[in-house]
Design an enzyme around this catalytic site. Sequence first.
Site, PDB file in Angstrom:
ATOM      1  N   THR A 125       0.828  -1.203   0.000  1.00  0.00           N
ATOM      2  CA  THR A 125       0.000   0.000   0.000  1.00  0.00           C
ATOM      3  C   THR A 125       0.863   1.254   0.000  1.00  0.00           C
ATOM      4  O   THR A 125       1.988   1.243   0.522  1.00  0.00           O
ATOM      5  CB  THR A 125      -0.893   0.000   1.259  1.00  0.00           C
ATOM      6  OG1 THR A 125      -1.483   1.290   1.414  1.00  0.00           O
ATOM      7  CG2 THR A 125      -0.120  -0.313   2.526  1.00  0.00           C
ATOM      8  N   ASP A 126       0.306   2.350  -0.519  1.00  0.00           N
ATOM      9  CA  ASP A 126       1.026   3.627  -0.464  1.00  0.00           C
ATOM     10  C   ASP A 126       1.179   4.138   0.971  1.00  0.00           C
ATOM     11  O   ASP A 126       1.988   5.030   1.242  1.00  0.00           O
ATOM     12  CB  ASP A 126       0.339   4.684  -1.347  1.00  0.00           C
ATOM     13  CG  ASP A 126      -1.100   4.997  -0.951  1.00  0.00           C
ATOM     14  OD1 ASP A 126      -1.616   4.383   0.003  1.00  0.00           O
ATOM     15  OD2 ASP A 126      -1.711   5.878  -1.606  1.00  0.00           O
ATOM     16  N   GLU A 127       0.391   3.556   1.905  1.00  0.00           N
ATOM     17  CA  GLU A 127       0.461   4.047   3.296  1.00  0.00           C
ATOM     18  C   GLU A 127       1.826   3.775   3.925  1.00  0.00           C
ATOM     19  O   GLU A 127       2.156   4.368   4.951  1.00  0.00           O
ATOM     20  CB  GLU A 127      -0.641   3.422   4.145  1.00  0.00           C
ATOM     21  CG  GLU A 127      -2.015   3.806   3.668  1.00  0.00           C
ATOM     22  CD  GLU A 127      -3.114   3.705   4.721  1.00  0.00           C
ATOM     23  OE1 GLU A 127      -2.806   3.598   5.910  1.00  0.00           O
ATOM     24  OE2 GLU A 127      -4.283   3.749   4.308  1.00  0.00           O
ATOM     25  N   TYR A 153      -1.637  -0.278  11.248  1.00  0.00           N
ATOM     26  CA  TYR A 153      -1.860  -0.949   9.953  1.00  0.00           C
ATOM     27  C   TYR A 153      -0.677  -0.705   9.018  1.00  0.00           C
ATOM     28  O   TYR A 153      -0.074  -1.645   8.492  1.00  0.00           O
ATOM     29  CB  TYR A 153      -3.161  -0.446   9.303  1.00  0.00           C
ATOM     30  CG  TYR A 153      -3.242  -0.767   7.829  1.00  0.00           C
ATOM     31  CD1 TYR A 153      -3.411  -2.069   7.390  1.00  0.00           C
ATOM     32  CD2 TYR A 153      -3.102   0.240   6.862  1.00  0.00           C
ATOM     33  CE1 TYR A 153      -3.456  -2.380   6.034  1.00  0.00           C
ATOM     34  CE2 TYR A 153      -3.151  -0.059   5.508  1.00  0.00           C
ATOM     35  CZ  TYR A 153      -3.324  -1.364   5.089  1.00  0.00           C
ATOM     36  OH  TYR A 153      -3.362  -1.663   3.747  1.00  0.00           O
ATOM     37  N   LYS A 157       2.185  -3.313   7.400  1.00  0.00           N
ATOM     38  CA  LYS A 157       2.388  -3.513   5.957  1.00  0.00           C
ATOM     39  C   LYS A 157       3.844  -3.201   5.571  1.00  0.00           C
ATOM     40  O   LYS A 157       4.436  -3.900   4.744  1.00  0.00           O
ATOM     41  CB  LYS A 157       1.429  -2.636   5.148  1.00  0.00           C
ATOM     42  CG  LYS A 157      -0.039  -3.017   5.265  1.00  0.00           C
ATOM     43  CD  LYS A 157      -0.384  -4.376   4.686  1.00  0.00           C
ATOM     44  CE  LYS A 157      -0.297  -4.440   3.183  1.00  0.00           C
ATOM     45  NZ  LYS A 157      -0.770  -5.760   2.666  1.00  0.00           N
TER      46      LYS A 157
END
Length: 339
Positions: A125-127, A153, A157
């Site tokens: 994810t870009d997060e 979260y 990741k």
Amino acid sequence: MKVLVTGGAGFIGGNFVHHMVNKYPDYEIVNLDLLTYAGNLETLKPVENKPNYKFVKGDIADRKFIFDLFEKEKFDIVVNFAAESHVDRSIENPEIFVKTNVLGTTTLLDASKEFNVKRYHQVSTDEVYGDLPLDRPDLFFTEETPLHTSSPYSSSKASADLFVMAYYRTFGLPVTISRCSNNYGPYHFPEKLIPLMISRALADESLPVYGKGENVRDWLHVHDHCEAIDLIIHKGNVGEVYNVGGHNERTNLEVVKTILKALDKPESLISYVTDRPGHDLRYAIDPAKLENELGWKPEYTFDTGIKMTIDWYLNNRDWWENIISGEYRDYYEKMYSNR
Ligand code: NAD
Ligand code: DAU
């Protein structure tokens, strides 16, 4: 080719299973999912009787189960979507995010190494890049942007991504990673912004916007994400990370107002509630590497994609009304009452 898709009863994994089963009739697609609150076999109804599709229930963090499955099935490709995916839930209960997202990933990596999988693809994810300031629209996440996470979260990741790259460098496992921006489209669980707002607006219920609704997300239709992963597992270079995004930045308030307008509902339904702790300000992907090296181009703009998505929720009420009638009600109460 035998492809293991983990988390294929969830939103993006489910769309990816549809994509692969229909596009590659000569591949065998095995969907492994634990069927947590986010997993739903109704999502697989359109493909469940296809000869090239099989469902297996199980936990990616259960080492014995995973090793037995890999030994029996001899997968060529593994695409790992399985995860705890909701930021708000990670703030309530971080531990399961470590178990599924980190331990689950390392278990799959070990099995892929042991049974000589030809490609392990991690859906990230870009997060993992943290956030960008609201007043610097010139800045974008590239594959070189340092990992700098905010929530339990995104930290889980990013940890998983680091293990994936370690298995490439240390053990030579042929891996790829994709880091995508916010997805939307069919079969999106109604705890996430877009389906939450569509389902609540249709019921004339208040729409909880965190803070002032100024945070920016970069929205990509799930179909375009699936196409990107398909390209990466077939043509991507091992050991590489590919960012996925289509330059569709919107503030949360713009998204909510678009939904209200499309459904002909009043803006008075908007209710500003206490902000998410640690709330990332802006995500924005630079997809140049994926476009230039692999020729990926998104098919949908936000304007075309959101219209189709709203129509999908209008035409598939059974799918989401079933979800929001069950234990989801308790979840909503817990997360939003007194907010
Ligand atoms: P989701 O929550 O809709 O689905 C997750 C699926 O994983 C569910 O079917 C669930 O039952 C399954 N699962 C959970 N724990 C499991 C376990 N231990 N073993 C096996 N299966 C398990 O998630 P999503 O939104 O479809 O996201 C899929 C992946 O894509 C995630 O890895 C997420 O981090 C990533 N991602 C999501 C977005 C987004 O906007 N939704 C964007 C970029 C990346
Ligand atoms: O960027 C990719 C990520 O996008 C994925 O890795 C995650 O799995 C996925 O859940 C998503 O994370 P976000 O936190 O951006 O998505 P969410 O739909 O939860 O929230 C989108 C924005 O809307 C965010 O700024 C918070 C805000 N929001 C969300 C909810 C649920 C609200 O204002 N009100 C809400 O009720």
